[in-house]
Design an enzyme around this catalytic site. Structure first.
Site, PDB file in Angstrom:
ATOM      1  CD  GLU A  66     -29.460  17.104  23.691  1.00  0.00           C
ATOM      2  OE1 GLU A  66     -30.774  17.782  23.924  1.00  0.00           O
ATOM      3  OE2 GLU A  66     -28.491  17.134  24.402  1.00  0.00           O
ATOM      4  CG  ASN A  67     -24.021  15.631  16.735  1.00  0.00           C
ATOM      5  OD1 ASN A  67     -22.816  16.461  16.465  1.00  0.00           O
ATOM      6  ND2 ASN A  67     -24.076  14.563  16.209  1.00  0.00           N
ATOM      7  CB  ALA A  68     -20.397  16.901  19.988  1.00  0.00           C
ATOM      8  CB  CYS A  69     -22.038  19.649  15.722  1.00  0.00           C
ATOM      9  SG  CYS A  69     -22.608  20.846  14.541  1.00  0.00           S
ATOM     10  CB  CYS A  75     -37.590  16.835  17.822  1.00  0.00           C
ATOM     11  SG  CYS A  75     -36.857  18.755  18.231  1.00  0.00           S
ATOM     12  CD  GLU A  77     -41.688  16.272  19.122  1.00  0.00           C
ATOM     13  OE1 GLU A  77     -40.451  15.726  19.470  1.00  0.00           O
ATOM     14  OE2 GLU A  77     -42.216  17.208  19.529  1.00  0.00           O
ATOM     15  CB  CYS A 109     -39.517  22.668  18.546  1.00  0.00           C
ATOM     16  SG  CYS A 109     -39.044  21.762  17.265  1.00  0.00           S
TER      17      CYS A 109
HETATM   18 ZN   LIG Z   1     -39.145  19.661  17.482  1.00  0.00          ZN
END
Ligand SMILES: [Zn+2]
Length: 159
Positions: A66-69, A75, A77, A109
Site C-alpha cells: 500500500e501507499n500513503a497515496c 495487490c 497477485e 479484485c
Molecule cells: Zn487485485
C-alpha cells in the site's frame, strides 16, 4: 454434433491434465500464506499473499503493497506476476491467494483478474482461507467473456 462432443471431451481432458496434485496445491497455498507475512498494509490492515507457479515449476510470491497515496497500492497477485515477468517467466500454471479472512475465500479484485488474463485464460487460481481450504477456479471462470491480447488483432471497421 459429434464433432462438438469430441471437442468437449478433449477440453475436459486438457483441463484435467493441467490440474495440480493435492500436494502441489497445498504447497502453493502455504507459500502464499508465508508471502502474506510481508504485506505492507498500514492503511487497510488487510494482508494478502500470492504464490505463482510457472510452467517451468518456478514459484514467485508477492504481497500487497500500500501507499500513503492510497490509489497507488498494488495487490499481491500483480506483484507476484510482475516479479515473474521481470525475471523472464510469463507462462503460468496456477496462482494461490491467501488472506486472514477466516470465513471467506479471498477473491482476486477485477484489476488482478484482467492482469492474470493477459497471460492466458485457462490457468488455475486457488482462493484460500487461513485453514488451508480452497476453491479452485480458472482465470476464465473468474473473468468470462474477457478482453485479451488477441482482441487487438481482430478485424476492425475501416477508418
Ligand atoms: Zn487485485
Amino acid at each position: 454434433m459429434e464433432h462438438q462432443e469430441f471437442n468437449e471431451v478433449k477440453q475436459v481432458k486438457e483441463h484435467e491434465s493441467k490440474l495440480l496434485s493435492q500436494d502441489k496445491v497445498e504447497n502453493l497455498i502455504q507459500q502464499a500464506q508465508e508471502a502474506k507475512v510481508s504485506a505492507y498494509c498500514p492503511y487497510s490492515k488487510f494482508r494478502v499473499g500470492a504464490a505463482l507457479l510457472t510452467t517451468s515449476d518456478c514459484v514467485f510470491t508477492g504481497c500487497n503493497v500500500e501507499n500513503a497515496c492510497y490509489n497507488l497500492g498494488i495487490c499481491a497477485e500483480r506483484v507476484a506476476i510482475s516479479k515473474a515477468v521481470s525475471e523472464g517467466h510469463n507462462k503460468f500454471k496456477a496462482v494461490a491467494v491467501a488472506s486472514d479472512m477466516s470465513d471467506q475465500f479471498i477473491s482476486p479484485c477485477g484489476a488482478c483478474r484482467q492482469f492474470m488474463r493477459e497471460f492466458g485464460s485457462d490457468w488455475l487460481v486457488y482462493l484460500s482461507k487461513p485453514d488451508g481450504t480452497y476453491l479452485e477456479m480458472t482465470v476464465n471462470q473468474l473473468l468470462p467473456v474477457s478482453f485479451g491480447p488477441d482482441d487487438l488483432s481482430m478485424n476492425k471497421v475501416a477508418n
